[in-house]
Structures are given as C-alpha cells and as structure tokens.
Design a protein around this motif. Structure first.
Motif, PDB file in Angstrom:
ATOM      1  N   SER A  81       0.835  -1.201   0.000  1.00  0.00           N
ATOM      2  CA  SER A  81       0.000   0.000   0.000  1.00  0.00           C
ATOM      3  C   SER A  81       0.872   1.254   0.000  1.00  0.00           C
ATOM      4  N   ILE A 139       1.917   1.854  -3.517  1.00  0.00           N
ATOM      5  CA  ILE A 139       0.823   2.415  -4.324  1.00  0.00           C
ATOM      6  C   ILE A 139       0.647   3.900  -4.000  1.00  0.00           C
ATOM      7  N   VAL A 190      -8.229   7.146  -7.404  1.00  0.00           N
ATOM      8  CA  VAL A 190      -8.468   5.736  -7.115  1.00  0.00           C
ATOM      9  C   VAL A 190      -7.199   5.075  -6.562  1.00  0.00           C
ATOM     10  N   LEU A 191      -6.019   5.507  -7.056  1.00  0.00           N
ATOM     11  CA  LEU A 191      -4.768   4.998  -6.474  1.00  0.00           C
ATOM     12  C   LEU A 191      -4.700   5.338  -4.987  1.00  0.00           C
ATOM     13  N   THR A 251      -7.065   3.215  -3.009  1.00  0.00           N
ATOM     14  CA  THR A 251      -6.525   1.878  -2.775  1.00  0.00           C
ATOM     15  C   THR A 251      -5.478   1.906  -1.671  1.00  0.00           C
ATOM     16  N   GLY A 290      -7.069   2.657   1.504  1.00  0.00           N
ATOM     17  CA  GLY A 290      -7.996   1.569   1.803  1.00  0.00           C
ATOM     18  C   GLY A 290      -7.282   0.396   2.457  1.00  0.00           C
ATOM     19  N   VAL A 291      -6.063   0.093   2.000  1.00  0.00           N
ATOM     20  CA  VAL A 291      -5.296  -0.984   2.632  1.00  0.00           C
ATOM     21  C   VAL A 291      -4.985  -0.608   4.077  1.00  0.00           C
ATOM     22  N   PHE A 297      -9.329  -5.090   1.025  1.00  0.00           N
ATOM     23  CA  PHE A 297      -7.899  -5.064   1.352  1.00  0.00           C
ATOM     24  C   PHE A 297      -7.614  -5.369   2.824  1.00  0.00           C
TER      25      PHE A 297
END
Lengths: 578, 115
Positions: free
Chosen positions: A169, A172, A212-213, A216, A219-220, A227
C-alpha cells in the motif's frame, strides 16, 4: 505557536529518544514513558481548546512559506485525532506497565511505542502529502517491530501478512504521489486542492484515476474491503497492550487520510467516487461482521469488528459525497435555496460529522475492548471461547467493564456507539441512500450478536473442564510477564468513563464533530490556515469565496434593501462620523 | 527517453507482482523491492525529464533561465530510498527469524494465525 502545532510529534519523539538513552535502566524508561504520554495528552488538550475557539492554525518548517515549505496544519479534525491519540497512548502506556514482560521492555518497547504515537500525530497534523507518506512509513516501521517484538511464531506469521500488504500500500501511495506531483506540480494539500479545483477538463480523467490509487493505498491502511486481510491475520498475535494500540489507532490513520484526501484534495469527480466509497463501505461492514461471527477467539472476533466498524466511518464519507452531488443537482433544478437542496446539503454535513463522531467513539471503545481481552488472557491464559468461562462469577467488575464498551460498540442507546450509528443512519436516510442504511442496521444487529457471544461464552457460562492454560494462545506471554491488576484496570476504567461521558454528554461531542465536518466541507478555513491571503484570492477567483466588501476609509459595508451600499454603523469607530 | 523509462517501470512492476505471487517468502521480498524501485523511477519520470540542465542559476542571472530539471523529484526519491533501505533491513531479519521459527520459507506453511 510553531512549537505548539508540532509538539504532539516532538514530545513522543523526544520521549522515544530519552527511552533509548536510558536503554539499560528499565525503571527510568517507565517513568519517562508515562511522563511523555501525560505531556502529550496535556498538549493535545491545549491544542484542541485553542483550535476549537480560534480556528485552524498552521506552521511551515524552516520558514519556507507554503506551498513550498512543509506545512503542519492543526484544524479541528486533526486536533480531535491528536487528542484521541493522546488518550489511547496514555491508556496503553499505563496498561503496559502492568502487563508487558521485562524481556520486551529491554528490547526498546517504550521507545517504539512512543515513536509509533509520534508518527500517528505527524500523519494527522501534516498538511503535505509526501510528509504524510513519510509519517506513514515511520508508523509502519515502529509497528512492524512492535508486532514482532519477542519473536513468537504467531507474531512472525502475522507480521508477514501485515508487512507485505502495508508495504504494497505504501508503494501504491508513493506511485500516486509521484504521478500527482507530475500532474499538478505541488505536494501541499491545500495547494493541490486549489489546483485541482482549477483543473481543465482534459486533466480530470487523470485526476480521477489518481484518486483511485489513493483510495486503494489508504484503503489498505484503513483495512477496507477488499484489502483488509492483513488485519485479522495479525492483530491477535502480539501482547494485548500492543494490539490495543494498533486496534485503536492504526486503521483510523488510514480513515483519516481518506477523509482528508477526499474532502480537501480530490473534489473533481464526486459522482464517481461517492458511489464507489459507499459500496466499499457497505461491503466492508458486511464482510467484517460476518467474519467475526465465524470466530471463537476474543481478539480475533474484535479484529474482524474493527473491519466492520471501518465500514461505518467510510459510510459517513461516502454518503457525504453522494449527498453533496445530489444537492448540486437539486440546486440546478430547484434552486440553491429550495428546502430539498438545503436538506440534502445538511445531510452531507451530518454524514461527515457522523464519520468524525464515529472515529471519536470507536478509538476509545476499541482500545478498551482489546485491553479487557488482555485481562481475560492474563486471568485464563487463553482467549479461546471454548476453553474459558465463569468470569462473571469470579470477576464481576471485569464483566461490567467489558459490558460498557461492548454494548457501546453494538450501539445500545445512551452509550456513545448509539449516537454515532444514529447520526450516520439518519444522514443516510436524509440523503436517500437507503441500500447502505439497510446494510448498516443489519450489521449493527450482527455486532450485538458477536458481543453477546463473547459475553455468554467467556463471562456467563461456567468454566469448562480442563485447564485453559494448557491451550496454546497467542500473546499469552506466560514466562516473566507481570500481572498487576491495578495498572491494567485503571486505563480500562478511565476509557469506560470516557465512553459513558461521550454517551451521556453526546451534545458537546457532536457539536465538536459537526464543526470539524463543516471545516472539511468548506474549503475556506483550511486554505486560509495554510496559504493565508493568497489562498483566499485563489478561492475567490474560483468563485468559492467572497471577500467582505470594505469601503475606502476601511469600514465594512452592508448592502441595503434598495441595493445601495451603506457602511455599517455598528462597526464605526467612536469619534468618527460617517 | 520517457518512453524507455516508462517501459522499464512497467517491467519492474510486472516482475515485482509476479515475484510477489510466488510461494517463497524471499521471492516475495524481492518482488516488493522491484516494485519499490519501479516507483522511484516513476517519480523521476513523471516530474518531467530535462536533459543536461541542472537547476543552477547561471552566473550573472538572478533567476533560473529556461526549463531545468526539477530538484524536488530526486529529493523525494532519496527519501523513499532511505525509507526502503530500513524496510529491507527489517524484512530480511523477518525472513531469517521466520525461517528459524517455522523451518521453511514456503508461505503456505505460515497460515496458522489465519485459522
């Protein structure tokens, strides 16, 4: 002023350094650790009082003006988080004095704990995206070591999943950061927010993809669906004091980052991001609570409940974004002053305030439940529900102390969780997002089921045959660990009292959350705090801010009913005749 | 140059993901590292590539003349490299300790905490 904004980071870091300096003197380390936690709590209370009365404050390090310098911004939301950080830090530090073995203490436990706490404060206060990345990494490094400190097999296996997914994460996040810097050319969040608001049509698809990246990556960290797998695999393995701090704070840093990024920075495509976040929130709630229903180890049940609770916090954010989009649409068809439009706007404010209130309630309650689970583990040497029982008869006090946070988590009226859920569900109804409201109510019922399961098995039923100590259980840390009930009960009682206070005195807490949410929905206070006058001018150019009209001799002006401008007499200094 | 670097970044990400999906813990760590390196190159590339123009003010001038390399991107990468150095040091110790404790580096054997 500068030192005050940065002090929630500086104090824990200084404490960590002093603890390292006192490496071989455990007693001195404990004293430093407690004093550091007390100082952090004092400073965070001071900061929240200051910010709540006077508005957001910021500081730029090394004197480089924003957006070039690294900014630290303390607005209401950030200071609420710092205060919660201070409360759970003190609770966990005191609790560890009564429960952590000397072997772990001699391996730098206190220093790591304070480094983790300081990094969390840094992530909350930082106004610069790359700086948030750095604080995330500091937080991760100290949590990695805390998680594996002691090196038991369960801890190592749990750490593999925790480390892998969190590092992924981070990568990302860093990729998104690099691409965002390439696209808008800034790292300061207020500045990026302004640049994105002024972005051209051609840039918007790129920015949506980038958002959105970030979704994510955070979100992790927040353990959102899909996730979350690292969380229930690792949180039940370290000693209870460590997992309590993780459970209370770490995922909420991810939620904080999500809320911050999707209110201040990425405001371009709310009609895409709103539904995505809402669906993620609903699935997070449902998978979390169903996962918990299948578990029979106390801390593992509670770990899955962290996941489902994260869903509620994200639901507030998702509903707020969706409601704002709907309000914009209504404003186009019915007009900005139509009652429907106003109701929709207030739904957005209530939803986001609900999110903030939910975090406020959740950190206290979740830390407390893990602390209670730790006491059960000490008493029984095992946390498998099948092998333990009879705690209500032997420890009625502990049963009561479990009941308060457990019922609050399930959302029983007058406890803090009820108000949190009530606000979010009400906002969902007002915003007409009925699907997610149904999910929230369903999950709430299942949460009660899980809590009653722990109650019935661990507290209510009689102690089953056989010795629970013979059963292998993670984090039991038999050899060498002290068990000082007074030091373990004190933070549990303190947190339970705070839960009761938030429940009974929900009004002031809710008003604070509402003010914090309004600060987030309105770009003006944050931009003004970071960028000052030039930021306001850029907001005015975007049509998001109006400077108060001032006439040439420096008097504020009001518009009279016939449209002419008249100076306001109330503001005329004495001795001057207009 | 931009095209070439983009391809290299894509390759590093792809190889990294492939390595991460293997069952060996050591390969997983190598995969993480490759993605990390890909990200560093990504920051470098996305900040814009200007050849042979360091951000130095020419003698006699008071400001930068013309487009130069962005000095911030390398600064970010440097920070990321330092952080990943610490992370690698930690993960290598984790690999070693897990190997000592579990006796294998097969990730399928490390699922006891999930049950």
């Amino acid at each position: 002023m500068n030192a005050l904004v940065a002090s929630p980071v500086l104090i824990p870091m200084l404490t960590a350094i002093l603890c390292v300096a006192a490496w071989n003197r455990l007693r001195l380390q404990r004293v430093i650790s407690v004093l550091g936690a007390l100082a952090l709590l004092a400073v965070s209370i001071w900061l929240i009082v200051l910010v709540d009365s006077g508005g957001a404050v910021s500081t730029q390090f090394a004197g480089w003006a924003a957006p070039y310098g690294i900014a630290f911004v303390a607005d209401r939301f950030a200071t609420i988080m710092v205060l919660l950080n201070g409360i759970s830090a003190l609770a966990v530090v005191i609790y560890s004095l009564g429960s952590i073995d000397e072997r772990r203490e001699s391996m730098g436990y206190h220093a790591l704990l304070h480094a983790l706490i300081g990094a969390c404060s840094g992530a909350f206060l930082s106004g610069d995206l790359f700086n948030i990345y750095v604080w995330f990494e500091v937080m991760l490094m100290s949590s990695f070591v805390l998680l594996t400190l002691g090196g038991e097999r369960g801890q190592l296996e749990g750490a593999i999943k925790y480390v892998t997914l969190n590092l992924l994460s981070s990568v990302i996040f860093l990729s998104g950061l690099g691409l965002l810097y390439g696209t808008v050319g800034s790292l300061n969040m207020a500045d990026i927010g302004l640049r994105i608001r002024a972005a051209t049509e051609a840039d918007i698809p790129v920015l949506t993809a980038l958002s959105v990246l970030f979704l994510t990556a955070f979100g992790v960290k927040a353990a959102a669906f899909p996730f979350f797998f690292w969380l229930p695999a690792s949180y039940h393995t370290p000693p209870p004091a460590i997992s309590a701090l993780f459970a209370g704070l770490l995922t909420k840093v991810g939620v904080y980052a999500l809320i911050r990024v999707f209110t201040v920075v990425f405001t371009t495509d709310p009609h895409i991001m709103g539904p995505i976040i809402s669906v993620i929130a609903a699935l997070t709630m449902i998978t979390g609570v169903l996962g918990a229903a299948a578990q029979f180890e106390i801390r593992r049940i509670l770990s899955f409940h962290i996941v489902s609770q994260i869903g509620y916090m994200l639901m507030g954010l998702g509903v707020a974004i969706v409601a704002n989009v709907r309000a914009d649409r209504l404003a186009e068809t019915l007009g900005a002053d139509a009652p429907d439009t106003i109701a929709m706007r207030s739904a957005a404010a209530i939803a986001l305030a609900g999110s903030v209130f939910y975090i406020l309630h959740h950190i206290i309650v979740k830390t407390n439940l893990f602390l209670v689970a730790g006491v059960v583990l000490k008493l029984k040497g095992c946390a498998e529900l099948k092998h333990i029982g009879g705690l209500y008869r032997s420890n009625p006090m502990l049963a009561l102390l479990f009941m308060i946070p457990a019922m609050s988590l399930a959302g029983i009226p007058i406890l803090s969780g009820f108000w949190a859920k009530f606000a979010i569900v009400r906002a969902g109804l007002q915003a007409e997002t009925y699907g997610i409201v149904v999910a929230a109510l369903f999950v709430s019922a299942l949460t009660l089921f899980s809590m009653v399961k722990i109650w019935a098995e661990a507290f209510w039923k009689d102690q089953p045959e056989g010795d629970p100590r013979a059963v292998e259980s993670y984090g039991a840390v038999g050899a060498g660990a002290p068990f000082k009930p007074a030091l373990m009960y004190a933070p549990i009682i303190g947190l339970a009292v705070i839960t009761l206070c938030i429940g009974v005195g929900a009004g002031p807490a809710w008003n604070l959350a509402e003010r914090a949410a309004n600060d987030l929905l309105d770009p003006v206070p944050y931009t003004e705090a970071v960028l000052g006058e030039p930021g306001l001018q850029r907001l005015a150019a975007l049509g998001l801010y109006e400077f108060p009209a001032i006439d040439p001799i420096g008097m504020p002006i009001e518009t009279a009913s016939d449209g002419t401008l008249v100076p306001t007499l109330a503001d005329v200094p004495t001795g001057v005749t207009p | 140059m931009q095209m070439l670097l983009s391809l290299v970044i894509g390759l590093l990400y792809a190889a990294g993901v492939y390595m991460m999906l293997r069952r060996s813990f050591v390969k997983l760590v190598i995969g993480l590292l490759m993605i990390g390196h890909g990200t560093n190159l990504l920051i470098f590339t996305s900040a814009g590539l200007v050849r042979g123009k360091p951000p130095l003010i020419d003698p006699g001038l008071k400001a930068l003349g013309g487009p130069t390399n962005d000095p911030l991107a390398p600064a970010l990468i440097l920070t990321a490299i330092v952080i990943s150095f610490a992370v690698v040091a930690y993960t290598i110790v984790l690999v070693k300790r897990t190997y000592q404790e579990v006796g294998t580096d097969d990730l399928r054997e490390m699922r006891t905490t999930d049950r």
